[in-house]
Design a protein around this motif. Structure first.
Motif, PDB file in Angstrom:
ATOM      1  N   UNK A  55      59.977  43.263  45.587  1.00  0.00           N
ATOM      2  CA  UNK A  55      59.143  42.173  45.079  1.00  0.00           C
ATOM      3  C   UNK A  55      58.575  41.413  46.263  1.00  0.00           C
ATOM      4  N   UNK A  56      57.263  41.518  46.445  1.00  0.00           N
ATOM      5  CA  UNK A  56      56.611  40.871  47.585  1.00  0.00           C
ATOM      6  C   UNK A  56      55.972  39.554  47.182  1.00  0.00           C
ATOM      7  N   UNK A  57      56.096  38.552  48.059  1.00  0.00           N
ATOM      8  CA  UNK A  57      55.333  37.330  47.911  1.00  0.00           C
ATOM      9  C   UNK A  57      53.871  37.630  48.198  1.00  0.00           C
ATOM     10  N   UNK A  58      53.010  36.607  48.256  1.00  0.00           N
ATOM     11  CA  UNK A  58      51.566  36.822  48.378  1.00  0.00           C
ATOM     12  C   UNK A  58      51.182  37.653  49.606  1.00  0.00           C
ATOM     13  N   UNK A  59      50.247  38.585  49.395  1.00  0.00           N
ATOM     14  CA  UNK A  59      49.752  39.402  50.506  1.00  0.00           C
ATOM     15  C   UNK A  59      48.227  39.403  50.594  1.00  0.00           C
ATOM     16  N   UNK A  60      47.546  38.671  49.707  1.00  0.00           N
ATOM     17  CA  UNK A  60      46.090  38.662  49.729  1.00  0.00           C
ATOM     18  C   UNK A  60      45.569  37.605  50.701  1.00  0.00           C
ATOM     19  N   UNK A  61      44.344  37.767  51.123  1.00  0.00           N
ATOM     20  CA  UNK A  61      43.739  36.854  52.100  1.00  0.00           C
ATOM     21  C   UNK A  61      43.811  35.415  51.592  1.00  0.00           C
ATOM     22  N   UNK A  62      44.390  34.551  52.416  1.00  0.00           N
ATOM     23  CA  UNK A  62      44.561  33.159  52.022  1.00  0.00           C
ATOM     24  C   UNK A  62      44.355  32.263  53.234  1.00  0.00           C
ATOM     25  N   UNK A  63      44.351  30.961  52.989  1.00  0.00           N
ATOM     26  CA  UNK A  63      44.144  30.002  54.080  1.00  0.00           C
ATOM     27  C   UNK A  63      45.425  29.774  54.874  1.00  0.00           C
ATOM     28  N   UNK A  64      46.562  29.648  54.179  1.00  0.00           N
ATOM     29  CA  UNK A  64      47.805  29.345  54.890  1.00  0.00           C
ATOM     30  C   UNK A  64      48.967  30.179  54.366  1.00  0.00           C
ATOM     31  N   UNK A  65      49.706  29.636  53.382  1.00  0.00           N
ATOM     32  CA  UNK A  65      50.996  30.195  52.966  1.00  0.00           C
ATOM     33  C   UNK A  65      50.898  31.316  51.942  1.00  0.00           C
ATOM     34  N   UNK A  66      49.700  31.697  51.561  1.00  0.00           N
ATOM     35  CA  UNK A  66      49.536  32.795  50.624  1.00  0.00           C
ATOM     36  C   UNK A  66      49.275  32.371  49.207  1.00  0.00           C
ATOM     37  N   UNK A  67      49.637  31.134  48.857  1.00  0.00           N
ATOM     38  CA  UNK A  67      49.418  30.650  47.503  1.00  0.00           C
ATOM     39  C   UNK A  67      48.084  29.905  47.387  1.00  0.00           C
ATOM     40  N   UNK A  68      47.277  29.981  48.430  1.00  0.00           N
ATOM     41  CA  UNK A  68      45.933  29.402  48.448  1.00  0.00           C
ATOM     42  C   UNK A  68      44.933  30.527  48.721  1.00  0.00           C
ATOM     43  N   UNK A  69      44.812  31.418  47.754  1.00  0.00           N
ATOM     44  CA  UNK A  69      44.051  32.656  47.908  1.00  0.00           C
ATOM     45  C   UNK A  69      42.572  32.398  48.162  1.00  0.00           C
ATOM     46  N   UNK A  70      41.996  33.234  49.029  1.00  0.00           N
ATOM     47  CA  UNK A  70      40.566  33.215  49.309  1.00  0.00           C
ATOM     48  C   UNK A  70      39.895  34.474  48.765  1.00  0.00           C
ATOM     49  N   UNK A  71      40.595  35.609  48.807  1.00  0.00           N
ATOM     50  CA  UNK A  71      40.031  36.882  48.351  1.00  0.00           C
ATOM     51  C   UNK A  71      41.154  37.729  47.741  1.00  0.00           C
ATOM     52  N   UNK A  72      41.072  37.972  46.444  1.00  0.00           N
ATOM     53  CA  UNK A  72      42.103  38.745  45.749  1.00  0.00           C
ATOM     54  C   UNK A  72      42.016  40.245  46.019  1.00  0.00           C
ATOM     55  N   UNK A  73      40.934  40.689  46.637  1.00  0.00           N
ATOM     56  CA  UNK A  73      40.719  42.121  46.797  1.00  0.00           C
ATOM     57  C   UNK A  73      40.991  42.627  48.216  1.00  0.00           C
ATOM     58  N   UNK A  74      41.419  41.738  49.100  1.00  0.00           N
ATOM     59  CA  UNK A  74      41.697  42.157  50.477  1.00  0.00           C
ATOM     60  C   UNK A  74      43.099  41.727  50.890  1.00  0.00           C
ATOM     61  N   UNK A  75      43.729  42.546  51.727  1.00  0.00           N
ATOM     62  CA  UNK A  75      45.022  42.197  52.304  1.00  0.00           C
ATOM     63  C   UNK A  75      44.800  41.144  53.379  1.00  0.00           C
ATOM     64  N   UNK A  76      45.649  40.134  53.409  1.00  0.00           N
ATOM     65  CA  UNK A  76      45.524  39.109  54.436  1.00  0.00           C
ATOM     66  C   UNK A  76      45.583  39.772  55.808  1.00  0.00           C
TER      67      UNK A  76
END
Length: 431
Positions: A55-76
């Motif tokens: 079970x992984x926490x957020x992995x999508x492109x975000x500004x900081x901690x992962x829970x502030x997503x910028x792009x749901x279709x790309x890996x951070x």
């Protein structure tokens, strides 16, 4: 019953685990580094302790901690790219490990492109003296605050986390497409962040659409409190996080009050009539169990409870090593419970090895008895510091007996059937 509910999950917060800068201050700190590859080195380790789901926490492109997503279709990029993710999926599936992603669909980061576009339009409307609001398909809701400034819906008052307008068809379309997209890339399940703050009508609209495209899709919703069975029925979510049991486990052991645990297990049994709760003794949002309880002998009993009651259990990385960490409020308050792990298991210190062995022992006991997933508990002895209960299969075909005592050296004995000799004797000093 969905096969995903039968897994034992290892929960990892990737940005912390992989050593990524959580609050990047420069382009250099945001550059693409394939840190997710580090997780591949730990798959044998998690299998070795008895877990078959990651079970992984957020992995999508975000500004900081992962829970502030910028792009749901790309890996951070701090974690890698699409190829990095593909390598992790392949490595998991080669070992028979299921993969669950964290879907943050209640809110996004302020840099989310559509939020910025609608924010600019609302600002222009306000400056032109026009009414500020939204039409039926706007993804976000804006209004004028009492002081005349522009305001918008936000998660728990955090300005950096604009909340979706979940009545908008475009939001439902986006969330449906995002989940199906990644499941078609090899994802097996979703954790739905802040699920209970989202209208159940939204989930009831979106999840069946995902299931039509991915029939075996499985959804675990984050829920802190409330009417869990009704929420599951109305939303069509498969399971929710059992925070009531989490609290009762550490609190009853810490305070020497098994009456609290007994009361909670009675409610837990009623939940099992509707769904299989997701059970845990730690996650990325709470003070570690080893810091809550302090006493390592009692800590061993927390693991006993987790693995001997009905539900879908997960172990949060670090808890299998009896790591400590106290969550605090404010920026960076979560960092201590979301630490970096070394490149490989061989680099871990020996501290906590006893807890890893105990986790493996208890996970093995549970995996060998699949009937335990929806087993009920029945108390046979209840005192403040001494508690015993039977764990019974739904069809009455099997039974375990668990006896826990906090006096002198805290310990537990687990018996199978009517045996007079314990199947397992759990005592920290004996491990």
């Amino acid at each position: 019953m969905n096969e995903m509910s039968r897994r034992i999950w290892w929960q990892v917060y990737p940005l912390g685990f992989c050593g990524a800068p959580v609050r990047p201050q420069s382009d250099s700190e945001r550059r693409c580094v394939p840190r997710l590859d580090r997780l591949v080195n730990w798959l044998d380790y998690m299998e070795g302790m008895g877990c078959d789901g990651l079970l992984l926490g957020p992995i999508f492109t975000s500004e900081t901690h992962g829970y502030d997503t910028v792009d749901f279709y790309t890996i951070d990029p701090r974690l890698g790219d699409d190829q990095t993710f593909g390598r992790l999926v392949t490595a998991c599936h080669e070992r028979g490990i299921a993969l669950m992603l964290d879907g943050v669909f209640n809110h996004v980061g302020r840099a989310f492109p559509e939020f910025q576009r609608e924010l600019k339009r609302a600002q222009d409307e306000m400056e032109a003296g026009k009414p500020v609001g939204h039409d039926g398909d706007d993804m976000f809701s804006f209004s004028l605050a009492e002081d005349g400034t522009l305001d918008y819906e936000k998660f728990e008052g955090h300005a950096i986390l604009p909340t979706f307008n979940h009545d908008a068809p475009r939001v439902a379309d986006l969330v449906t497409d995002v989940m199906a997209h990644w499941m078609n890339r090899g994802v097996d399940a979703w954790r739905l962040d802040a699920a209970m703050t989202v209208p159940t009508t939204f989930w009831a609209k979106v999840l069946p659409r995902v299931r039509r495209e991915v029939p075996n899709a499985w959804f675990m919703g984050e829920a802190i409190h409330g009417d869990f069975p009704q929420f599951v029925r109305d939303s069509t979510i498969d399971t929710v996080t059992q925070y009531e049991l989490w609290k009762a486990i550490w609190s009853s052991l810490k305070d020497g009050n098994f009456f609290e645990l007994d009361w909670c297990l009675k409610r837990h049994d009623t939940f099992l009539e509707t769904f299989t709760p997701q059970t845990f003794i730690g996650n990325h949002d709470v003070t570690r169990i080893a810091s809550q309880i302090q006493d390592e002998e009692k800590l061993a009993l927390a693991a006993v409870i987790l693995f001997t009651v009905g539900g879908t259990p997960s172990i949060y990385y670090g808890d299998e090593r009896a790591m400590k960490g106290e969550k605090t409020d404010g920026v960076g308050g979560d960092d201590i419970v979301r630490p970096e792990y070394p490149d490989t298991p061989e680099s871990l210190p020996d501290d906590g090895e006893w807890m890893y062995r105990l986790t493996r022992q208890l996970a093995g006991l549970r995996s060998a008895r699949p009937w335990m997933i929806d087993a009920t508990t029945e108390p046979t002895l209840l005192e403040n510091r001494h508690y015993a209960y039977d764990v019974k299969a739904r069809d009455g075909s099997a039974k375990l007996h668990v006896d826990m005592n906090l006096d002198e050296t805290p310990h537990a004995d687990i018996y199978e059937g009517g045996s007079a000799e314990p199947l397992l004797h759990i005592e920290h000093r004996a491990n």
